[in-house]
Design a protein around this motif. Structure first.
Motif, mmCIF file in Angstrom:
data_model
loop_
_atom_site.group_PDB
_atom_site.id
_atom_site.type_symbol
_atom_site.label_atom_id
_atom_site.label_comp_id
_atom_site.label_asym_id
_atom_site.label_seq_id
_atom_site.Cartn_x
_atom_site.Cartn_y
_atom_site.Cartn_z
ATOM 1 N N LEU A 54 0.875 -1.126 0.019
ATOM 2 C CA LEU A 54 -0.056 0.108 0.034
ATOM 3 C C LEU A 54 0.907 1.235 -0.108
ATOM 4 C CD1 LEU A 54 -2.911 -1.078 2.699
ATOM 5 C CD2 LEU A 54 -2.763 -1.382 -0.063
ATOM 6 N N SER A 55 1.897 1.333 0.772
ATOM 7 C CA SER A 55 2.852 2.253 0.887
ATOM 8 C C SER A 55 3.596 2.625 -0.580
ATOM 9 C CB SER A 55 3.943 2.058 1.822
ATOM 10 O OG SER A 55 4.918 3.067 1.853
ATOM 11 N N LYS A 56 3.864 1.454 -1.481
ATOM 12 C CA LYS A 56 4.268 1.657 -2.752
ATOM 13 C C LYS A 56 3.303 2.341 -3.503
ATOM 14 C CE LYS A 56 7.876 -1.797 -2.585
ATOM 15 N NZ LYS A 56 8.389 -3.224 -3.200
ATOM 16 N N ILE A 57 1.965 1.874 -3.420
ATOM 17 C CA ILE A 57 0.854 2.414 -4.257
ATOM 18 C C ILE A 57 0.707 4.009 -3.990
ATOM 19 C CG2 ILE A 57 -1.642 2.354 -4.714
ATOM 20 C CD1 ILE A 57 -1.037 -0.788 -4.337
ATOM 21 N N ARG A 58 0.666 4.218 -2.796
ATOM 22 C CA ARG A 58 0.740 5.731 -2.476
ATOM 23 C C ARG A 58 1.741 6.565 -3.122
ATOM 24 N NH1 ARG A 58 -0.003 3.378 3.144
ATOM 25 N NH2 ARG A 58 -2.245 2.925 3.221
ATOM 26 N N ASP A 113 -2.280 4.344 8.000
ATOM 27 C CA ASP A 113 -3.199 5.002 7.264
ATOM 28 C C ASP A 113 -4.409 4.090 7.503
ATOM 29 O OD1 ASP A 113 -1.916 7.281 6.032
ATOM 30 O OD2 ASP A 113 -0.816 5.933 4.725
ATOM 31 N N LEU A 114 -5.477 4.474 7.169
ATOM 32 C CA LEU A 114 -6.940 3.971 7.349
ATOM 33 C C LEU A 114 -6.876 2.949 6.018
ATOM 34 C CD1 LEU A 114 -9.230 6.397 8.983
ATOM 35 C CD2 LEU A 114 -8.513 4.486 9.838
ATOM 36 N N LYS A 115 -7.571 2.026 6.196
ATOM 37 C CA LYS A 115 -7.997 1.045 4.968
ATOM 38 C C LYS A 115 -9.281 1.075 4.940
ATOM 39 C CE LYS A 115 -5.314 -2.397 6.716
ATOM 40 N NZ LYS A 115 -4.216 -1.684 7.488
ATOM 41 N N ARG A 173 -7.629 -4.047 -5.576
ATOM 42 C CA ARG A 173 -7.710 -4.288 -4.131
ATOM 43 C C ARG A 173 -6.671 -3.363 -3.345
ATOM 44 N NH1 ARG A 173 -5.318 -9.678 -2.159
ATOM 45 N NH2 ARG A 173 -3.402 -8.243 -2.669
ATOM 46 N N ASP A 174 -5.562 -3.462 -3.650
ATOM 47 C CA ASP A 174 -4.507 -2.791 -3.000
ATOM 48 C C ASP A 174 -4.627 -1.206 -3.506
ATOM 49 O OD1 ASP A 174 -3.505 -5.211 -2.008
ATOM 50 O OD2 ASP A 174 -2.051 -5.173 -3.680
ATOM 51 N N HIS A 175 -5.032 -0.810 -4.601
ATOM 52 C CA HIS A 175 -5.218 0.560 -4.905
ATOM 53 C C HIS A 175 -6.235 1.112 -4.216
ATOM 54 C CE1 HIS A 175 -2.179 0.021 -8.190
ATOM 55 N NE2 HIS A 175 -2.127 1.467 -8.232
ATOM 56 N N ALA A 176 -7.332 0.262 -4.193
ATOM 57 C CA ALA A 176 -8.824 0.637 -3.351
ATOM 58 C C ALA A 176 -8.307 0.961 -1.905
ATOM 59 C CB ALA A 176 -9.811 -0.141 -3.450
#
Length: 892
Positions: free
Chosen positions: A109-113, A240-242, A301-304
């Motif tokens: 998730l951190s990489k996507i952000r 961060d919130l999911k 899923r991960d981007h969402a």
């Protein structure tokens, strides 16, 4: 049960310094979730309710996840013979494994952000590489032929309810196929099972626009991680919130062949059709998740989860990744911490099953819950007009004329039954409705007495309507037929262009009839059928047949029984008794926590007044019986003239109904009648009317029933901005009484004229109050029987059981309270439009002597009661003028 104990103070990670009432609200939310209760919480608009809900609930959630993690490492008492050091090592290994799974997700998730942040920077800097990405679907009109409108051979299988329990719209065979294609409720099951379904929060509001506002508030919150990589970072490391937002196919479908359709039903049915085994590969939906495109599902899923996205962001993400966001979002449900969704997706069991979500053990928060019972009733209610029934019968006739010889077996039997049922409904409305009655209760036995309909199994017929998709087949054929005829005429006509066929309605008529049949299969105690004629009388075909749900508690109980805790929150939840008595009648009092917060404004920023008489001393009592009292109406106009002279900027007046506004404006616009036998001929002119004199004080704007409020609001706001001031005439329960912000200069004074009681003489209200009386009698009688039983030796003496007369009296009082609550909840919602933030100030004037009554006054929100001038209802009009003058004097 109202909270009495002082809530425990803790750090709720509020982004600002919270007010005392916000601390109380957050603590109460935390306590309700911790104890697994139902909370009914009221906090006025402008007090930061959404942030308080977020901080209170998510602080509890992270604490709960932390406790669950630590508890998962606890193996309980050491009953084995293993040495302590082996058990210690095993726990350490288990902890490392759990942390590894969590850290892997956080790293992804951190990489996507980081990637999304970089792309955003490029976009802001004007990178030309950003172009609209094509979805790869040809948007050209599909080739159509009549073959697609023929009903497929229908095999009902186990006609007495076979298939999977709760499958609703799909047959067992269809569900089996959907599962094979990876589309059913268990799609992506293997992957999901690897992700632990931790406790999460389902946040629900009325519309996606309100959910978007909530998501914007979520962006303000920074919470410590539930599980830190090491103990030193515990409670410090920010995570961060999911979050995941859920929507319907209408909101999320990215297939242009489907999302161009004009109704939810059409989109749902077309989506299902594109997934059938008989559909050619070229026509199937290419965005549907399957085993081959599993990596795209994981990417979605991960981007969402990496960013806080609203419903439009989710659809855009699906287009970018080339995967269906409606189905792919299911992979993100388990790892999500908080999910946002609109009312219907939570309240309807079929919608929850379609989304593949379970509420068991999770937290439910329903915001704007003041209209929750109405929302439940609306979802399970249905209204069909005689015109719609005739249209459906005519459509089926045309369809049968074309395809009769191609319908076989069960199809022919069931279509004939549908025609007979519609014929019975039409016959009832045309010939068996009392001529002199405007409305009334309908017996379901009489309704289905014609054409031997009482011999038809409605459960089987309803299942056929749902599974055969006959509604879409019939409507699709008629559209195809009309279009073909139009094109044929257009090709022949050279000089005169034929009129184009009318667009299809948003929902096929047969779907309304299916919904009505579904209502007829409900237990009779839950609801009633009614007929209603248009008033004033107009076209006979506009007479309607309506099913109204009388008991919302039964449909909501399933949600409450599954959830760990339920919170109902709103700005105007008072009076609370409707929820405790009619939505949660099965819950003991200790299981319910109620809280009514004050406002964040200082007491000096509010003045509330009960105005019982006008400038000349005439009393105000705007009952239905007195609405024709022209003297009282003129007195109201004179009172407004005086108020508008003192109050600068905007004055908003709420009336009980649109008809009431029309009659009052007409009376104010009439020239005054002179008492002089030889009057001045220039006196009785339009310039001397109350309406003209009011317009000279402030421009007047009036809410219209059949027109949008946007234009009126824009003109009203412009008048305020240009320092002309404004007088806005609105309706309690209308377009401007809910969701409209009359903050600051837009609403310096709000007047509520009369009490907007519903018409108690309608068949619907008679049935509702009768139902409340009967259910209360049943409940109290059962309780009284328990009290009269001999006490056990260890118990205290039981209370004296109620007599039948006392029970009847209590039941009537309960029904009367419900009727008053419906009125006062509408009043409270209108009052809440005025003060919207801490620095706001306003005067609230309730114009009717009945506001002096204790039973009415006690149903006002606590913050209004606190600002109500003591004894104002007994004072003369001059006292109000003095109070308003002092209140507004010196304010900018």
């Amino acid at each position: 049960m109202t909270q009495e104990a002082e809530p425990e103070r803790r750090d709720f990670h509020h982004p600002y310094t919270p007010y005392d009432i916000q601390e109380t609200f957050m603590s109460t939310v935390y306590q309700v979730l911790e104890e697994g209760k139902v909370g009914i919480l009221e906090s006025p608009t402008g007090t930061g309710k959404s942030l308080s809900l977020i901080c209170g609930s998510l602080t509890w959630l992270r604490d709960q996840k932390r406790r669950t993690f630590e508890g998962g490492l606890d193996w309980g008492p050491n009953v084995s013979d293993e040495p302590e050091w082996i058990i210690t090592q095993a726990k350490a290994r288990k902890r490392r494994e759990m942390l590894r799974h969590r850290e892997e997700m956080e790293e992804r998730l951190s990489k996507i952000r980081a990637q999304e942040k970089a792309l955003k920077v490029k976009y802001i800097e004007g990178d030309q590489s950003f172009k609209k990405r094509k979805t790869g679907v040809d948007d050209a009109k599909e080739g159509e032929d009549e073959e697609q409108f023929v009903l497929e051979d229908y095999d009902s299988g186990d006609e007495y309810g076979g298939g999977k329990k709760g499958d609703g719209m799909y047959s067992a065979a269809t569900l089996e196929l959907m599962e094979k294609l990876g589309m059913g409720p268990n799609m992506l099951k293997q992957e999901d099972e690897e992700v632990e379904d931790e406790v999460k929060i389902f946040y629900c509001s009325r519309t996606h626009s309100q959910l978007t506002q909530f998501i914007n508030e979520l962006r303000r919150i920074k919470l410590p991680a539930a599980i830190a990589s090491n103990e030193a970072d515990q409670g410090v490391q920010i995570e961060d919130l999911k979050h995941l937002t859920l929507g319907s196919r209408k909101n999320l479908c990215i297939n242009p062949k489907v999302n161009k359709l004009n109704s939810v039903t059409a989109i749902n049915d077309r989506c299902a059709e594109l997934q059938k085994s008989g559909t050619s590969q070229e026509q199937k939906c290419q965005f549907l998740p399957n085993k081959e495109n599993r990596p795209l599902v994981n990417d979605f899923r991960d981007h969402a989860l990496a960013s806080l996205r609203d419903i439009e962001d989710m659809a855009s993400l699906g287009k970018t990744i080339n995967i269906c966001p409606y189905y792919a979002s299911r992979a993100a449900i388990r790892p999500a911490e908080i999910l946002t969704l609109p009312y219907p997706l939570l309240l309807q069991k079929s919608a929850r099953e379609a989304l593949g979500i379970s509420l068991k053990g999770h937290v439910i928060i329903i915001d704007e819950a003041h209209n929750l019972m109405d929302a439940i009733a609306s979802i399970h209610g249905i209204e069909v007009s005689l015109r719609q029934l005739k249209t459906a019968r005519a459509q089926l006739g045309i369809y049968l004329q074309k395809f009769r010889n191609r319908l076989k077996g069960k199809n022919r039997i069931y279509v004939t039954q549908v025609v007979r049922v519609i014929g019975s409904l039409v016959g009832y409305l045309e010939s068996r409705i009392p001529l002199q009655q405007a409305d009334g209760v309908v017996s379901d036995k009489e309704l289905l007495a014609g054409k031997n309909v009482d011999q038809i199994n409605l459960f089987k017929l309803l299942r056929y309507l749902q599974e055969s998709k006959i509604a879409r087949k019939v409507e699709g054929y008629l559209i195809h037929k009309e279009t073909s005829e139009f094109l044929a005429l257009a090709s022949k006509s050279k000089n005169q262009k034929p009129s184009q066929p009318k667009p299809a309605s948003s929902t096929p008529v047969l779907h309304h009839i299916a919904s009505l049949l579904s209502a007829l299969t409900n237990p009779s105690a839950e609801g009633r059928l009614f007929f209603a004629k248009p008033q004033p009388p107009s076209e006979p075909d506009l007479i309607t047949l309506k099913y109204m749900l009388l008991d919302p508690s039964a449909h909501f109980q399933e949600i409450v029984s599954q959830a760990k805790a339920v919170v109902l929150a709103g700005g105007t939840m008072s009076p609370f008794s409707d929820y405790t008595s009619h939505l949660f009648p099965y819950l003991p009092s200790p299981s319910i926590t109620t809280l009514s917060c004050g406002h964040v404004i200082p007491p000096s920023n509010l003045i509330a007044w009960n105005l019982s008489r006008g400038p000349t001393g005439k009393e105000f009592e705007f009952t239905f019986r007195h609405r024709g009292n022209t003297g009282m109406v003129d007195e109201l106009g004179l009172a407004l003239l005086n108020i508008c002279s003192i109050v600068a900027d905007g004055v908003v007046v709420f009336f009980p109904s649109y008809n009431h506004i029309s009659s009052i404006v007409a009376q104010w616009s009439s020239p005054p009648v002179s008492n002089n036998s030889n009057p001045n001929p220039n006196a009785a002119t339009a310039t001397n009317t109350i309406y003209h004199r009011l317009a000279a004080k402030k421009p007047i704007f009036t809410e219209k029933k059949d027109l949008s409020s946007d234009a009126v609001l824009a003109e009203y706001a412009h008048a305020i901005d240009t320092h002309k001031g404004g007088l806005l005439l609105s309706v309690v329960g209308g377009k401007m009484s809910e969701g409209i912000n009359f903050s600051d200069a837009l609403g310096r004074c709000v007047l509520i004229v009369g009490l907007p009681f519903p018409n108690i003489n309608t068949a619907e209200w008679k049935a509702k109050l009768e139902y409340i009386e009967n259910s209360t009698i049943t409940r109290l009688s059962a309780s009284s029987q328990c009290q009269s039983s001999p006490p056990s030796p260890s118990s205290s003496l039981p209370k004296q059981p109620m007599t039948p007369e006392e029970i009847k009296h209590k039941a009537k009082a309960e029904a009367r309270a419900y009727y008053e609550n419906a009125c006062m909840r509408a009043v409270n919602q209108s009052i809440g439009r005025a003060i919207r933030h801490k620095g706001d100030y306003a005067a609230i004037v309730m114009v009717d002597l009945r506001y002096q009554k204790e039973n009415i006054r006690n149903k006002l929100p606590g913050w209004i009661q606190g600002g109500l001038v003591e004894g104002s209802g007994e004072r003369k009009f001059g006292a109000l003028m003095g109070g308003l003058g002092a209140f507004f004097r010196g304010r900018v």
